[in-house]
Motif scaffolding. Sequence first.
Motif, PDB file in Angstrom:
ATOM      1  N   GLY A   1     -12.790 -48.864   9.937  1.00  0.00           N
ATOM      2  CA  GLY A   1     -12.618 -47.549  10.440  1.00  0.00           C
ATOM      3  C   GLY A   1     -13.538 -47.117  11.324  1.00  0.00           C
ATOM      4  O   GLY A   1     -14.580 -47.782  11.775  1.00  0.00           O
ATOM      5  N   PRO A   2     -13.475 -46.151  11.819  1.00  0.00           N
ATOM      6  CA  PRO A   2     -14.263 -45.476  12.889  1.00  0.00           C
ATOM      7  C   PRO A   2     -15.649 -45.273  12.264  1.00  0.00           C
ATOM      8  O   PRO A   2     -15.697 -44.960  11.009  1.00  0.00           O
ATOM      9  N   ILE A   3     -16.374 -44.909  13.107  1.00  0.00           N
ATOM     10  CA  ILE A   3     -17.854 -44.472  12.438  1.00  0.00           C
ATOM     11  C   ILE A   3     -17.821 -43.090  12.181  1.00  0.00           C
ATOM     12  O   ILE A   3     -17.444 -42.338  13.039  1.00  0.00           O
ATOM     13  N   ASP A   4     -18.026 -42.892  10.672  1.00  0.00           N
ATOM     14  CA  ASP A   4     -17.950 -41.352  10.438  1.00  0.00           C
ATOM     15  C   ASP A   4     -19.283 -40.729  10.636  1.00  0.00           C
ATOM     16  O   ASP A   4     -18.990 -39.672  10.839  1.00  0.00           O
ATOM     17  N   ASP A   5     -20.231 -41.351  10.477  1.00  0.00           N
ATOM     18  CA  ASP A   5     -21.788 -40.515  10.640  1.00  0.00           C
ATOM     19  C   ASP A   5     -22.614 -41.599  11.405  1.00  0.00           C
ATOM     20  O   ASP A   5     -22.508 -42.828  11.014  1.00  0.00           O
ATOM     21  N   CYS A   6     -23.493 -40.967  11.992  1.00  0.00           N
ATOM     22  CA  CYS A   6     -24.389 -41.795  12.768  1.00  0.00           C
ATOM     23  C   CYS A   6     -25.877 -40.964  13.083  1.00  0.00           C
ATOM     24  O   CYS A   6     -25.818 -39.878  13.411  1.00  0.00           O
ATOM     25  N   VAL A   7     -26.891 -41.869  12.415  1.00  0.00           N
ATOM     26  CA  VAL A   7     -28.098 -41.056  12.646  1.00  0.00           C
ATOM     27  C   VAL A   7     -29.001 -42.085  13.497  1.00  0.00           C
ATOM     28  O   VAL A   7     -29.003 -43.300  13.175  1.00  0.00           O
TER      29      VAL A   7
ATOM     30  N   ALA B   1     -28.482 -45.557  11.998  1.00  0.00           N
ATOM     31  CA  ALA B   1     -27.798 -45.992  10.788  1.00  0.00           C
ATOM     32  C   ALA B   1     -26.197 -45.589  10.902  1.00  0.00           C
ATOM     33  O   ALA B   1     -26.303 -44.430  11.546  1.00  0.00           O
ATOM     34  N   ILE B   2     -25.335 -45.970  10.613  1.00  0.00           N
ATOM     35  CA  ILE B   2     -23.937 -45.624  10.408  1.00  0.00           C
ATOM     36  C   ILE B   2     -23.295 -45.627   9.045  1.00  0.00           C
ATOM     37  O   ILE B   2     -23.710 -46.506   8.322  1.00  0.00           O
ATOM     38  N   ASP B   3     -22.118 -44.816   8.905  1.00  0.00           N
ATOM     39  CA  ASP B   3     -21.183 -45.085   7.857  1.00  0.00           C
ATOM     40  C   ASP B   3     -20.039 -45.129   8.279  1.00  0.00           C
ATOM     41  O   ASP B   3     -19.701 -44.491   9.510  1.00  0.00           O
ATOM     42  N   TYR B   4     -19.051 -45.903   7.560  1.00  0.00           N
ATOM     43  CA  TYR B   4     -17.655 -46.237   7.962  1.00  0.00           C
ATOM     44  C   TYR B   4     -17.004 -46.635   6.719  1.00  0.00           C
ATOM     45  O   TYR B   4     -17.806 -47.108   5.888  1.00  0.00           O
ATOM     46  N   LYS B   5     -15.769 -46.888   6.920  1.00  0.00           N
ATOM     47  CA  LYS B   5     -14.893 -47.620   5.892  1.00  0.00           C
ATOM     48  C   LYS B   5     -14.470 -48.722   6.327  1.00  0.00           C
ATOM     49  O   LYS B   5     -13.980 -49.024   7.439  1.00  0.00           O
ATOM     50  N   MET B   6     -14.550 -49.983   5.604  1.00  0.00           N
ATOM     51  CA  MET B   6     -14.131 -51.188   5.489  1.00  0.00           C
ATOM     52  C   MET B   6     -12.973 -51.311   4.627  1.00  0.00           C
ATOM     53  O   MET B   6     -12.786 -51.175   3.820  1.00  0.00           O
ATOM     54  N   TYR B   7     -11.712 -52.124   5.308  1.00  0.00           N
ATOM     55  CA  TYR B   7     -10.646 -52.449   4.622  1.00  0.00           C
ATOM     56  C   TYR B   7     -10.171 -53.737   4.483  1.00  0.00           C
ATOM     57  O   TYR B   7     -10.282 -54.545   5.624  1.00  0.00           O
ATOM     58  N   MET B   8     -10.437 -54.350   3.242  1.00  0.00           N
ATOM     59  CA  MET B   8     -10.362 -55.593   3.073  1.00  0.00           C
ATOM     60  C   MET B   8      -9.019 -56.138   2.087  1.00  0.00           C
ATOM     61  O   MET B   8      -9.060 -55.422   0.892  1.00  0.00           O
ATOM     62  N   THR B   9      -8.175 -56.761   2.767  1.00  0.00           N
ATOM     63  CA  THR B   9      -6.842 -57.220   2.243  1.00  0.00           C
ATOM     64  C   THR B   9      -6.971 -58.833   1.912  1.00  0.00           C
ATOM     65  O   THR B   9      -7.152 -59.585   2.678  1.00  0.00           O
ATOM     66  N   ALA B  10      -6.683 -59.099   0.495  1.00  0.00           N
ATOM     67  CA  ALA B  10      -6.655 -60.308  -0.036  1.00  0.00           C
ATOM     68  C   ALA B  10      -5.646 -61.126   0.482  1.00  0.00           C
ATOM     69  O   ALA B  10      -4.578 -60.785   0.665  1.00  0.00           O
TER      70      ALA B  10
ATOM     71  N   GLU C   1     -24.977 -48.857   7.139  1.00  0.00           N
ATOM     72  CA  GLU C   1     -25.582 -49.915   7.926  1.00  0.00           C
ATOM     73  C   GLU C   1     -26.715 -49.509   8.567  1.00  0.00           C
ATOM     74  O   GLU C   1     -26.714 -48.197   8.892  1.00  0.00           O
ATOM     75  N   PHE C   2     -27.780 -49.995   8.525  1.00  0.00           N
ATOM     76  CA  PHE C   2     -29.125 -49.709   9.038  1.00  0.00           C
ATOM     77  C   PHE C   2     -29.335 -50.895  10.318  1.00  0.00           C
ATOM     78  O   PHE C   2     -29.489 -52.003   9.798  1.00  0.00           O
ATOM     79  N   ASN C   3     -29.047 -50.655  11.583  1.00  0.00           N
ATOM     80  CA  ASN C   3     -29.206 -51.663  12.480  1.00  0.00           C
ATOM     81  C   ASN C   3     -30.458 -51.300  13.357  1.00  0.00           C
ATOM     82  O   ASN C   3     -30.717 -50.434  14.210  1.00  0.00           O
TER      83      ASN C   3
ATOM     84  N   GLU D   1     -33.171 -44.950  22.534  1.00  0.00           N
ATOM     85  CA  GLU D   1     -31.980 -44.395  21.422  1.00  0.00           C
ATOM     86  C   GLU D   1     -30.775 -44.149  22.002  1.00  0.00           C
ATOM     87  O   GLU D   1     -29.641 -44.424  21.199  1.00  0.00           O
ATOM     88  N   LYS D   2     -30.787 -43.681  23.258  1.00  0.00           N
ATOM     89  CA  LYS D   2     -29.369 -43.846  23.694  1.00  0.00           C
ATOM     90  C   LYS D   2     -28.741 -45.096  23.919  1.00  0.00           C
ATOM     91  O   LYS D   2     -27.462 -45.181  23.696  1.00  0.00           O
ATOM     92  N   THR D   3     -29.697 -45.896  24.495  1.00  0.00           N
ATOM     93  CA  THR D   3     -28.884 -47.104  24.932  1.00  0.00           C
ATOM     94  C   THR D   3     -28.451 -48.098  23.614  1.00  0.00           C
ATOM     95  O   THR D   3     -27.445 -48.424  23.712  1.00  0.00           O
ATOM     96  N   ILE D   4     -29.460 -48.063  22.562  1.00  0.00           N
ATOM     97  CA  ILE D   4     -29.083 -48.729  21.419  1.00  0.00           C
ATOM     98  C   ILE D   4     -27.803 -48.139  20.663  1.00  0.00           C
ATOM     99  O   ILE D   4     -26.884 -48.664  20.216  1.00  0.00           O
ATOM    100  N   THR D   5     -27.624 -46.625  20.633  1.00  0.00           N
ATOM    101  CA  THR D   5     -26.483 -45.974  20.202  1.00  0.00           C
ATOM    102  C   THR D   5     -25.173 -46.395  20.963  1.00  0.00           C
ATOM    103  O   THR D   5     -24.187 -46.729  20.371  1.00  0.00           O
TER     104      THR D   5
END
Length: 163
Positions: free
Chosen positions: A95-101, A108-117, A138-140, A31-35
């Motif tokens: 963006g940075p990873i806001d949450d990680c489980v 599993a991670i939460d983050y913000k993605m910024y997409m400019t047309a 995301e669930f990796n 778990e430490k390695t994959i994180t």
Amino acid sequence: MIKTKLYPERLAGYEKVIADNKNDNTRTEFEKTITERLFKWWSEWVPDYEGWLKIADGLYAPEGEIIAIGPKPQKYCDYRLSMKGQRDAFDMDMGPIDDCVVEKDTVAIDYKMYMTAKADMPQLRMKKGDTKVLKVTEFNTFANVDGFDVPMVVRLKLIATGL
């Protein structure tokens, strides 16, 4: 390496995970390695397609299942092509990873993605230069894969809202 505006925050997240892992007796070594692998990859993320391929090929298993773009799961090789289309249409930043489980083989991670047309996109109600901020989870799922000396993502499920 191309460093985006949000690079320092992504790097700080990786450095924090390394420090946290040293004192965490609740996670297994796997778990430490994959994180650490995921956060390191995150800190090295680059916006250009060719640069992204170089780092992505070191994280995703060639036959890995990707559920991210479009209605059907893709193999990683097909996902690479889908990402080319996405990079042709948008400038991206992560963006940075806001949450990680972390549990067993999945991060599993939460983050913000910024997409400019890069061009007007009436179907998305975006004009060239408009930026949408997506909230992404995301669930990796990682596994040891023949031919690689580190665990690889064998399944990615990405859920995005906001576009």
